[in-house]
Structure formats: C-alpha cells, structure tokens
Design an enzyme around this catalytic site. Structure first.
Site, PDB file in Angstrom:
ATOM      1  N   GLY A  13       0.788  -1.238   0.000  1.00  0.00           N
ATOM      2  CA  GLY A  13       0.000   0.000   0.000  1.00  0.00           C
ATOM      3  C   GLY A  13       0.811   1.274   0.000  1.00  0.00           C
ATOM      4  O   GLY A  13       0.300   2.337   0.374  1.00  0.00           O
ATOM      5  N   SER A  14       2.078   1.217  -0.470  1.00  0.00           N
ATOM      6  CA  SER A  14       2.860   2.460  -0.451  1.00  0.00           C
ATOM      7  C   SER A  14       2.337   3.455  -1.490  1.00  0.00           C
ATOM      8  O   SER A  14       2.422   4.668  -1.278  1.00  0.00           O
ATOM      9  CB  SER A  14       4.351   2.176  -0.649  1.00  0.00           C
ATOM     10  OG  SER A  14       4.629   1.809  -1.976  1.00  0.00           O
ATOM     11  N   ASN A  15       1.786   2.975  -2.586  1.00  0.00           N
ATOM     12  CA  ASN A  15       1.191   3.913  -3.557  1.00  0.00           C
ATOM     13  C   ASN A  15      -0.073   4.550  -2.995  1.00  0.00           C
ATOM     14  O   ASN A  15      -0.312   5.744  -3.198  1.00  0.00           O
ATOM     15  CB  ASN A  15       0.908   3.214  -4.892  1.00  0.00           C
ATOM     16  CG  ASN A  15       2.144   3.159  -5.773  1.00  0.00           C
ATOM     17  OD1 ASN A  15       2.586   4.178  -6.293  1.00  0.00           O
ATOM     18  ND2 ASN A  15       2.732   1.982  -5.900  1.00  0.00           N
ATOM     19  N   MET A  91      -3.310  -7.055  -7.431  1.00  0.00           N
ATOM     20  CA  MET A  91      -2.699  -8.152  -8.180  1.00  0.00           C
ATOM     21  C   MET A  91      -3.727  -9.057  -8.853  1.00  0.00           C
ATOM     22  O   MET A  91      -3.469 -10.228  -9.104  1.00  0.00           O
ATOM     23  CB  MET A  91      -1.778  -8.948  -7.254  1.00  0.00           C
ATOM     24  CG  MET A  91      -0.597  -8.131  -6.776  1.00  0.00           C
ATOM     25  SD  MET A  91       0.312  -7.383  -8.172  1.00  0.00           S
ATOM     26  CE  MET A  91       1.469  -6.336  -7.320  1.00  0.00           C
ATOM     27  N   ARG A  92      -4.886  -8.485  -9.163  1.00  0.00           N
ATOM     28  CA  ARG A  92      -5.889  -9.232  -9.915  1.00  0.00           C
ATOM     29  C   ARG A  92      -6.238  -8.473 -11.183  1.00  0.00           C
ATOM     30  O   ARG A  92      -6.188  -7.245 -11.200  1.00  0.00           O
ATOM     31  CB  ARG A  92      -7.174  -9.368  -9.084  1.00  0.00           C
ATOM     32  CG  ARG A  92      -7.073 -10.316  -7.921  1.00  0.00           C
ATOM     33  CD  ARG A  92      -8.312 -10.192  -7.061  1.00  0.00           C
ATOM     34  NE  ARG A  92      -9.540 -10.564  -7.754  1.00  0.00           N
ATOM     35  CZ  ARG A  92      -9.988 -11.799  -7.894  1.00  0.00           C
ATOM     36  NH1 ARG A  92      -9.321 -12.802  -7.398  1.00  0.00           N
ATOM     37  NH2 ARG A  92     -11.118 -12.045  -8.533  1.00  0.00           N
ATOM     38  N   LEU A  93      -6.611  -9.230 -12.195  1.00  0.00           N
ATOM     39  CA  LEU A  93      -7.139  -8.596 -13.414  1.00  0.00           C
ATOM     40  C   LEU A  93      -8.547  -8.117 -13.119  1.00  0.00           C
ATOM     41  O   LEU A  93      -9.321  -8.824 -12.477  1.00  0.00           O
ATOM     42  CB  LEU A  93      -7.202  -9.634 -14.526  1.00  0.00           C
ATOM     43  CG  LEU A  93      -5.971  -9.812 -15.390  1.00  0.00           C
ATOM     44  CD1 LEU A  93      -6.207 -10.956 -16.367  1.00  0.00           C
ATOM     45  CD2 LEU A  93      -5.653  -8.522 -16.135  1.00  0.00           C
ATOM     46  N   ASN A 108      -4.366   2.419 -13.317  1.00  0.00           N
ATOM     47  CA  ASN A 108      -3.429   1.456 -12.731  1.00  0.00           C
ATOM     48  C   ASN A 108      -2.022   2.017 -12.799  1.00  0.00           C
ATOM     49  O   ASN A 108      -1.691   2.809 -13.686  1.00  0.00           O
ATOM     50  CB  ASN A 108      -3.480   0.148 -13.526  1.00  0.00           C
ATOM     51  CG  ASN A 108      -2.534  -0.912 -12.981  1.00  0.00           C
ATOM     52  OD1 ASN A 108      -2.463  -1.138 -11.766  1.00  0.00           O
ATOM     53  ND2 ASN A 108      -1.787  -1.571 -13.859  1.00  0.00           N
ATOM     54  N   HIS A 110       1.932   0.602 -13.077  1.00  0.00           N
ATOM     55  CA  HIS A 110       2.687  -0.610 -13.386  1.00  0.00           C
ATOM     56  C   HIS A 110       4.188  -0.291 -13.297  1.00  0.00           C
ATOM     57  O   HIS A 110       4.629   0.730 -13.831  1.00  0.00           O
ATOM     58  CB  HIS A 110       2.330  -1.116 -14.788  1.00  0.00           C
ATOM     59  CG  HIS A 110       3.041  -2.385 -15.112  1.00  0.00           C
ATOM     60  ND1 HIS A 110       2.675  -3.599 -14.562  1.00  0.00           N
ATOM     61  CD2 HIS A 110       4.122  -2.632 -15.892  1.00  0.00           C
ATOM     62  CE1 HIS A 110       3.503  -4.534 -14.999  1.00  0.00           C
ATOM     63  NE2 HIS A 110       4.390  -3.972 -15.802  1.00  0.00           N
TER      64      HIS A 110
HETATM   65  C1  GAR Z   1       4.076  -1.367  -7.097  1.00  0.00           C
HETATM   66  O1  GAR Z   1       5.423  -1.431  -7.514  1.00  0.00           O
HETATM   67  C2  GAR Z   1       3.145  -1.410  -8.286  1.00  0.00           C
HETATM   68  O2  GAR Z   1       3.638  -0.736  -9.408  1.00  0.00           O
HETATM   69  C3  GAR Z   1       3.072  -2.892  -8.542  1.00  0.00           C
HETATM   70  O3  GAR Z   1       3.037  -3.484  -7.270  1.00  0.00           O
HETATM   71  C4  GAR Z   1       3.691  -2.636  -6.334  1.00  0.00           C
HETATM   72  C5  GAR Z   1       2.727  -2.337  -5.210  1.00  0.00           C
HETATM   73  O4  GAR Z   1       3.344  -1.628  -4.191  1.00  0.00           O
HETATM   74  N1  GAR Z   1       1.936  -3.229  -9.311  1.00  0.00           N
HETATM   75  C6  GAR Z   1       1.918  -4.216 -10.192  1.00  0.00           C
HETATM   76  O5  GAR Z   1       2.870  -4.916 -10.420  1.00  0.00           O
HETATM   77  C7  GAR Z   1       0.593  -4.397 -10.911  1.00  0.00           C
HETATM   78  N2  GAR Z   1       0.739  -5.353 -11.963  1.00  0.00           N
HETATM   79  P1  GAR Z   1       2.480  -0.886  -3.095  1.00  0.00           P
HETATM   80  O6  GAR Z   1       1.476  -1.922  -2.552  1.00  0.00           O
HETATM   81  O7  GAR Z   1       3.468  -0.503  -2.044  1.00  0.00           O
HETATM   82  O8  GAR Z   1       1.796   0.280  -3.717  1.00  0.00           O
END
Ligand code: GAR
Length: 202
Positions: A13-15, A91-93, A108, A110
């Site tokens: 959840g850092s984003n 992490m789901r479509l 999203n 990526h």
């Molecule tokens: C992030 O690096 C994001 O770009 C990636 O997962 C991480 C989640 O980090 N997303 C994917 O790979 C989607 N296919 P977070 O939970 O700390 O935000």
C-alpha cells in the site's frame, strides 16, 4: 472536480500512502473514500483504517467467478460514492463487470515502461532482460493485461549492479510521484482518451 477515489490494493500500500499524502499536502484534489482488498493481511488496509477510511476485505474464494467478484467490488464502491477507481498494487485482473461501471475512470500503476514487461514482476523482468532503462507507467485500465491507454511514464536507469530489489526501489520512488500527478490531471479534467492515445489538455 474533487475525485472520490476507491482504491483496490493487495499488499503493502505504499502507492495508496503516496496518494493520501499528496491529498494531505494539497497536491491532489481528491478524497479516498474506500479501500477494498482481496487479501485480509494487506498492510494497505491498515494504512487506510488508521486514517478512518473504510477498508473492506472481500475474499475472492467466496465468489464463483471473476465477474461476480468484480460486481460485488463495484457495488461496494458505488455505494460509497466512488467516481474514480485506483489500482494501487492490485494483483488481480479486473473484468468488464467493474470497468463498465466506471468507464474511463479506472487507473493502474505498473512498475515498467509499458508495453514492455507487463504482468507480474515488471522490475525482475527488466533486470533479467538487460534493459538500460526502465520505469513506471500510469494508464487507464482496459480488459487486457496492462494494455490500456498510457497517461504518464517516468524513466529510471538500470545499473550493471542492480538487483530486482534495488531497481524496484528506484522505480517505486517515481511511482509515488507519478500516480498522484496522473490523478491530479484527471481531477483537473485534462485527460482526453483518443483511441490508444491520451491527450493532456493545457
Ligand atoms: C508497485 O510497484 C506497483 O507498481 C506494482 O506493485 C507494487 C505495489 O506496491 N503493481 C503491479 O505490479 C501491478 N501489476 P504498493 O502496494 O506498495 O503500492
């Protein structure tokens, strides 16, 4: 327009944190109104709850297929008044069952320069492939795997001694700036989708 964000998150959840911080700092005109997770133990849920944001765990196992799961997610989000859905490490479509309920409003992030290295472990794919540059992409979501129209990208170098972890850390710093920036463009109504391209209006 103030965005009413519903975030879908599976992990750290850092984003999501970066988005909430940008809102607090006055850099993003938005409110996170709900977080939904497919994983009970996702730290993202804790981050939301500690700010008084409703955080709901919806276990995919309890639904017969992806469409019915996504319908349940969309119901929850709509009831909460969400107008913008953010996939923040989800992490789901997501299927048409959700996309059709928020047309042009699902974003999203990526961890690669799409269309390179879609899917899982974009950072690891970049290191293994041997590219000199990678980065991150914020895009509108369509029903493909990381295929929707691209809003913003940020580039980072890949060094010879990089591991997946060191590259992921460098990319993550950019992710935390890029996602709030893309959302602010949406809040300012400056994004126009034209086929595959996203125009950014002045
Ligand atoms: C992030 O690096 C994001 O770009 C990636 O997962 C991480 C989640 O980090 N997303 C994917 O790979 C989607 N296919 P977070 O939970 O700390 O935000």
């Amino acid at each position: 327009m103030t965005l009413h964000i519903g975030a879908l998150a599976s992990g750290r959840g850092s984003n999501l944190q970066a988005i909430m911080d940008a809102i607090d700092a006055g850099k993003l005109q938005a409110k996170v109104v709900m977080v939904v997770s497919d994983r009970q133990d996702a730290p993202a849920m804790e981050r939301a709850a500690s700010r008084g944001i409703p955080a709901v765990h919806l276990p995919p196992k309890e639904y017969p297929d992806r469409q019915s799961y996504d319908r349940a997610v969309a119901d929850l989000l709509q009831q909460a008044g969400v107008d913008t859905v953010v996939l923040a490490g989800y992490m789901r479509l997501v299927s048409a069952a959700l996309l059709a309920r928020f047309p042009g409003r699902v974003l999203n992030i990526h961890p690669a320069l799409l269309p390179a290295f879609p899917g899982l472990d974009g950072q690891d794919q970049a290191v293994k492939y041997g590219v000199r540059y990678s980065g991150c992409t914020v895009h509108f979501v369509d029903d493909g795997l990381d295929t929707g129209p691209i809003i913003l990208q940020a580039v980072v170098p890949v060094y010879q001694d990089d591991t997946t972890e060191t590259l992921a850390g460098r990319i993550l710093k950019e992710e935390h700036k890029l996602f709030p920036a893309a959302l602010q463009l949406l809040a300012e109504n400056r994004l126009e989708i034209k086929g595959r391209r996203v125009l950014i209006k002045d």
